[in-house]
Design a protein around this motif. Structure first.
Motif, PDB file in Angstrom:
ATOM      1  N   LEU A 187      16.053 139.627 -10.260  1.00  0.00           N
ATOM      2  CA  LEU A 187      15.154 140.727 -10.598  1.00  0.00           C
ATOM      3  C   LEU A 187      13.709 140.243 -10.718  1.00  0.00           C
ATOM      4  O   LEU A 187      12.773 140.888 -10.214  1.00  0.00           O
ATOM      5  N   VAL A 188      13.534 139.110 -11.401  1.00  0.00           N
ATOM      6  CA  VAL A 188      12.185 138.550 -11.559  1.00  0.00           C
ATOM      7  C   VAL A 188      11.608 138.129 -10.205  1.00  0.00           C
ATOM      8  O   VAL A 188      10.469 138.471  -9.853  1.00  0.00           O
ATOM      9  N   TYR A 189      12.401 137.393  -9.441  1.00  0.00           N
ATOM     10  CA  TYR A 189      11.911 136.873  -8.155  1.00  0.00           C
ATOM     11  C   TYR A 189      11.533 138.008  -7.195  1.00  0.00           C
ATOM     12  O   TYR A 189      10.520 137.928  -6.485  1.00  0.00           O
ATOM     13  N   GLU A 190      12.367 139.044  -7.158  1.00  0.00           N
ATOM     14  CA  GLU A 190      12.077 140.150  -6.250  1.00  0.00           C
ATOM     15  C   GLU A 190      10.847 140.929  -6.695  1.00  0.00           C
ATOM     16  O   GLU A 190      10.078 141.425  -5.867  1.00  0.00           O
ATOM     17  N   ARG A 191      10.628 141.035  -8.000  1.00  0.00           N
ATOM     18  CA  ARG A 191       9.413 141.659  -8.510  1.00  0.00           C
ATOM     19  C   ARG A 191       8.186 140.835  -8.107  1.00  0.00           C
ATOM     20  O   ARG A 191       7.154 141.381  -7.699  1.00  0.00           O
ATOM     21  N   ILE A 192       8.294 139.518  -8.262  1.00  0.00           N
ATOM     22  CA  ILE A 192       7.183 138.639  -7.874  1.00  0.00           C
ATOM     23  C   ILE A 192       6.887 138.814  -6.381  1.00  0.00           C
ATOM     24  O   ILE A 192       5.726 138.913  -5.958  1.00  0.00           O
ATOM     25  N   ARG A 193       7.944 138.877  -5.593  1.00  0.00           N
ATOM     26  CA  ARG A 193       7.752 138.999  -4.138  1.00  0.00           C
ATOM     27  C   ARG A 193       7.109 140.336  -3.777  1.00  0.00           C
ATOM     28  O   ARG A 193       6.226 140.403  -2.896  1.00  0.00           O
ATOM     29  N   GLU A 195       5.108 142.142  -5.716  1.00  0.00           N
ATOM     30  CA  GLU A 195       3.703 142.130  -6.123  1.00  0.00           C
ATOM     31  C   GLU A 195       2.864 141.297  -5.169  1.00  0.00           C
ATOM     32  O   GLU A 195       1.722 141.663  -4.848  1.00  0.00           O
ATOM     33  N   ALA A 196       3.406 140.159  -4.717  1.00  0.00           N
ATOM     34  CA  ALA A 196       2.667 139.318  -3.774  1.00  0.00           C
ATOM     35  C   ALA A 196       2.476 140.054  -2.451  1.00  0.00           C
ATOM     36  O   ALA A 196       1.409 139.967  -1.814  1.00  0.00           O
ATOM     37  N   LYS A 197       3.474 140.804  -2.027  1.00  0.00           N
ATOM     38  CA  LYS A 197       3.390 141.543  -0.770  1.00  0.00           C
ATOM     39  C   LYS A 197       2.369 142.681  -0.856  1.00  0.00           C
ATOM     40  O   LYS A 197       1.761 143.066   0.149  1.00  0.00           O
ATOM     41  N   SER A 198       2.162 143.202  -2.076  1.00  0.00           N
ATOM     42  CA  SER A 198       1.204 144.297  -2.247  1.00  0.00           C
ATOM     43  C   SER A 198      -0.239 143.824  -2.264  1.00  0.00           C
ATOM     44  O   SER A 198      -1.158 144.646  -2.342  1.00  0.00           O
ATOM     45  N   GLY A 199      -0.467 142.497  -2.221  1.00  0.00           N
ATOM     46  CA  GLY A 199      -1.822 141.974  -2.124  1.00  0.00           C
ATOM     47  C   GLY A 199      -2.309 141.223  -3.350  1.00  0.00           C
ATOM     48  O   GLY A 199      -3.427 140.690  -3.353  1.00  0.00           O
ATOM     49  N   VAL A 257      11.958 131.174   0.178  1.00  0.00           N
ATOM     50  CA  VAL A 257      12.353 132.523  -0.226  1.00  0.00           C
ATOM     51  C   VAL A 257      12.661 133.326   1.030  1.00  0.00           C
ATOM     52  O   VAL A 257      11.769 133.619   1.836  1.00  0.00           O
ATOM     53  N   ARG A 258      13.922 133.675   1.225  1.00  0.00           N
ATOM     54  CA  ARG A 258      14.364 134.289   2.484  1.00  0.00           C
ATOM     55  C   ARG A 258      14.882 135.717   2.301  1.00  0.00           C
ATOM     56  O   ARG A 258      15.666 136.193   3.106  1.00  0.00           O
ATOM     57  N   THR A 259      14.480 136.374   1.228  1.00  0.00           N
ATOM     58  CA  THR A 259      14.989 137.732   0.996  1.00  0.00           C
ATOM     59  C   THR A 259      14.132 138.792   1.670  1.00  0.00           C
ATOM     60  O   THR A 259      14.367 139.983   1.487  1.00  0.00           O
ATOM     61  N   GLY A 260      13.128 138.360   2.460  1.00  0.00           N
ATOM     62  CA  GLY A 260      12.302 139.323   3.180  1.00  0.00           C
ATOM     63  C   GLY A 260      13.081 140.102   4.224  1.00  0.00           C
ATOM     64  O   GLY A 260      12.617 141.143   4.695  1.00  0.00           O
ATOM     65  N   MET A 261      14.262 139.613   4.561  1.00  0.00           N
ATOM     66  CA  MET A 261      15.085 140.306   5.567  1.00  0.00           C
ATOM     67  C   MET A 261      15.468 141.714   5.117  1.00  0.00           C
ATOM     68  O   MET A 261      15.787 142.574   5.931  1.00  0.00           O
ATOM     69  N   PHE A 262      15.427 141.951   3.803  1.00  0.00           N
ATOM     70  CA  PHE A 262      15.779 143.276   3.316  1.00  0.00           C
ATOM     71  C   PHE A 262      14.608 144.252   3.348  1.00  0.00           C
ATOM     72  O   PHE A 262      14.795 145.454   3.179  1.00  0.00           O
TER      73      PHE A 262
END
Length: 852
Positions: A442-448, A450-454, A536-541
């Motif tokens: 949950l934490v890691y996906e939130r971080i990802r 937020e990082a993707k949003s800029g 971090v390879r969860t970008g596939m989703f």
């Protein structure tokens, strides 16, 4: 910024270090721990009986004995009081809870009432609160007086007898020389006895079953015993039989010369002339005086030594016995003499104790369970570690370090609290490993996100932890509620599972928000990265835009049909109820050599007239699981059935596990299980209603009921035995399913505030897609851990684990295809959240605002 003060850092690692020190003793034997320095902790996790072997026995005090004794005492008191007052009477008798007597002279009724007034006086119950109760009430009907024993008086006598019985039981068990037996009261009429490491449960039951009321009586020589049996014995005598085979009848005077209350010691020894085992005894001064007087007056006459209404021996008094000591001989074996000495030293029970539940595990099976549990835990941990490394790289390393610390803390807390680790408890640890990474994901996906949003990486990490916190707390609290219900309403292994699961939830939240955050802060200061790690390879989703709600009508219809089929199967086919809910016995045996002959076992047991007996292979070819239906005749009939099976099979088979549940216990377990599931659902409903809107609470409960109903359907159509651990599985499935649902709902609630004009079905699809990576990863890690437990954890918890695996799959399904459509069906709209936001904004004081 990612900043940890020095004291926070010290606190985190001090906690970890203390946990390691407290958990380390579990890696060493008791002999090795003796060499440890005195300042080192040496307390280990207490292993349950299913892991180290031993016996769990529940005893019920027979209230009928209490009533019978009170009735006889009341009759005796009335007889003595009226004789002392010189009042003539007739028809003195006692039936049920009533004693009646008719006064011959009507003018003497008031005098009789005065003479008997002490019987109906209130009795002080003592204790801190004091108070009195009335044990006997008087009803007058002309010259007929009726004395009724009150229910509260019987309850008081039963409670007092239970307290006394616990002390007698404790002394008897201590005499066996066992280590750390647990003896505790349960309810108003039961005692639980747990003896770890016991290899001979039959001997323990024999010691606990006997009342051990010893008394010495003269043999009545006024008429031949055969004439007394065929005719009518004197009013002052009764016919008792010896323990011989065949039994020998004796006509015994009812009045005792001396009772076992006057004994101060009893020891097993050998007769110097015949070298036969005997029991020597010694009276206190009062007993010695009465015994000496009785033997002086009756030289040449036989007297009987009576134990629990059976004559042990009836020697002739050759000369007065004035030393206050003697010996009892009765063709004892060495063990029989030892056991009788134990019973006499410990004292007599005030009433009979009946075994209503027995769960015995042999030490060999316990070690096998430990080995299977450790193997399953190790393989499950490897699966989870590799999975996290594969998807998160550097972040996965941090999650695995936190997971290791998590497991160490669980073991440390179990050691400190003195909690008992059972086989289901090991399952709880394995389940915790699968679910522990959920917080990290949950934490890691939130971080990802937020990082993707800029946002910059440091801002993403801070915001990610802060946004994930509420979701993690909500999700874990629902599971904690289920664990709490399991603890308060469960028993034995189920309670052990609940403790382990609850501790795992607490340590998981701690490690996710302290250790993982600290590790990430250290990594950030050391590496000074600008972007997320490449591992971090969860970008596939992210590219997924699945229209989940587009097929909601079909999935809802399929889920409804399956639920209906499950309910129909439940009501028509019924459940394969285990002995916990319908009574009966389960025996696991293993051939002492070669393979088990199942057909021979069936043939041999069918001749015992025990009703339906099932025998089937269990695990390896040498092991067999035997099921015996509940016996007619109550609790004692269940124990008689086990004794008969032992006598038939013990020569060729080792008894590795015995579980016996009588009708009284099975009824209580059924009631508590029903209350447990209902209470758990109600508590979770209230919590979600408080945290969300009523539509969310309703959706969560409907989705959860769907999971429970389909799980019951699994038990019905696969014929899996439904027992206490099945209740634990269902409540854990409830916790897991709600955990998943709350995570999705939390994202929906956030998006409802962000996209106020978006159609609800589209918003739900976006929310589910945004949490898809977390759903898949958490479900996968939990499934991997449970599959390892199912394959390597052994037969005993295989059905429990299978239900958990099924629950994880349907729980994930219902979080999307049940919980989401319910919100649409009940017309949840963003206006609800707009109004709430407006109220919050209006209540906020006007001040300068600083943008982050």
């Amino acid at each position: 910024m990612l900043y940890f003060s020095r004291w926070k850092t010290i606190f985190i690692w001090f906690t970890v270090l203390v946990s390691v020190l407290v958990a380390v003793p579990n890696l060493f034997s008791d002999e090795q721990l003796e060499a440890f320095p005195s300042w080192m902790p040496t307390k280990k996790v207490t292993l349950g009986l299913d892991l180290q072997g031993g016996s769990h026995i529940m005893l019920k005090i027979e209230q009928a004995d209490i009533i019978k004794e009170r009735l006889e005492t009341t009759v005796g008191d009335i007889r003595a009081a009226l004789r002392e007052a010189g009042i003539r009477y007739t028809g003195l008798s006692g039936v049920g809870q009533q004693v009646q007597v008719r006064i011959t002279d009507a003018d003497k009724v008031e005098a009789a009432k005065q003479a008997l007034s002490s019987l109906s006086e209130p009795v002080s119950v003592g204790g801190l609160t004091g108070g009195t109760i009335q044990e006997v009430t008087l009803q007058e009907d002309g010259t007929l007086l009726r004395f009724n024993l009150t229910d509260e008086g019987i309850a008081y006598r039963t409670g007092s007898a239970l307290t006394q019985s616990m002390e007698v039981v404790r002394r008897r068990v201590d005499e066996l020389g066992t280590t750390e037996p647990l003896i505790q009261r349960q309810g108003n009429d039961r005692i639980i006895v747990q003896v770890p490491g016991l290899t001979d449960p039959q001997r323990l039951k024999a010691l606990l079953n006997q009342t051990a009321k010893l008394s010495f009586h003269m043999v009545d020589m006024s008429m031949p015993v055969e004439e007394a049996i065929n005719g009518r014995p004197p009013a002052t005598a009764e016919v008792l039989y010896s323990v011989d085979d065949p039994a020998v009848p004796y006509l015994i005077e009812k009045r005792s010369l001396v009772s076992g209350e006057n004994l101060v010691d009893a020891q097993a020894s050998f007769n110097q002339q015949t070298n036969e085992p005997v029991v020597t005894f010694r009276f206190d001064s009062r007993g010695a005086q009465r015994f000496a007087q009785a033997t002086q007056e009756n030289v040449g006459r036989p007297f009987a030594i009576v134990l629990d209404d059976q004559v042990i021996s009836a020697p002739v008094i050759r000369e007065p016995i004035i030393g206050g000591s003697g010996q009892i001989s009765g063709n004892f074996s060495v063990e029989g003499a030892n056991d009788l000495a134990v019973l006499l030293r410990a004292g007599a029970l005030p009433a009979t104790l009946t075994v209503v539940e027995e769960r015995t595990v042999g030490p060999g099976l316990g070690q096998d369970s430990i080995n299977a549990g450790v193997l399953a835990s190790g393989i499950g941990a490897i699966f989870v570690v590799l999975f996290m490394l594969g998807f998160y790289g550097t972040f996965g390393v941090m999650a695995n370090i936190a997971l290791a610390a998590n497991i160490v803390m669980i073991l440390a807390l179990l050691s400190l609290l003195g909690s008992t680790l059972t086989l289901p408890g090991i399952a709880g640890i394995v389940l915790t490993m699968g679910m522990a990474v959920d917080s990290n994901v949950l934490v890691y996906e939130r971080i990802r996100e937020e990082a993707k949003s800029g946002r910059s990486l440091v801002q993403s990490i801070e915001v990610g932890f802060n946004k994930a916190f509420a979701t993690i707390v909500d999700a874990n609290l629902t599971t904690l509620i289920a664990a709490a219900v399991l603890f308060f309403l469960g028993s034995g292994p189920v309670k052990g599972f609940a403790v382990t699961l609850a501790i795992g939830i607490v340590t998981t939240v701690f490690t996710a928000f302290t250790m993982t955050r600290w590790l990430m802060a250290v990594w950030f200061r050391w590496q000074r990265p600008k972007h997320l790690p490449k591992g971090v390879r969860t970008g596939m989703f992210d590219a997924q835009n699945i229209r989940f709600m587009a097929i909601r009508r079909y999935t809802f219809a399929v889920a409804g049909a399956l639920s209906l089929i499950s309910l129909v199967g439940f009501t028509t086919l019924g459940m394969n109820l285990g002995i916990d809910f319908q009574g009966g016995s389960i025996i696991e045996v293993k051939a002492r050599s070669g393979q088990a002959d199942i057909s021979d076992i069936r043939d041999r047991l069918s001749e015992l007239n025990l009703g339906e007996v099932q025998a089937q292979g269990f695990g390896d070819p040498a092991s067999v699981l035997i099921r015996i239906q509940a016996q007619e005749g109550g609790e004692n009939a269940e124990q008689s059935a086990i004794t008969m099976v032992r006598g038939e099979l013990e020569d060729a088979y080792e008894f590795r596990r015995v579980e016996v549940v009588g009708p009284a216990v099975s009824a209580d377990l059924t009631k508590m299980a029903t209350i447990g599931v209902a209470a758990s659902l109600l508590a979770i409903l209230v919590y979600i209603w408080f945290r969300f809107e009523w539509q969310f609470a309703l959706g969560a409960i409907i989705a959860t009921l769907h999971d429970v109903i389909l799980t019951l359907g699994l038990y019905v159509f696969l014929g899996i035995e439904f027992n206490l651990t099945s209740i634990a599985a269902i409540l854990t499935i409830i916790g897991y399913s709600l955990n998943d649902t709350v995570v999705v709902y939390d994202r929906m609630r956030e998006n409802l505030r962000r996209y106020k004009k978006m159609p609800l079905d589209v918003l739900i699809d976006i929310s589910v897609n945004q949490t898809l990576s977390r759903t898949v990863l958490t479900g996968s890690t939990t499934l991997l851990a449970l599959i390892a437990l199912y394959i390597f954890g052994g037969e005993v918890i295989a059905s429990f684990t299978l239900a958990m695996i099924f629950g994880v799959v349907i729980g994930t399904f219902s979080s999307v295809y049940i919980a989401g459509p319910v919100l649409i069906a009940f017309k949840l709209r963003p206006e609800t959240f707009q109004e709430r936001d407006a109220e919050v904004e209006a209540a906020r004081p006007v001040s300068g605002k600083v943008e982050a």
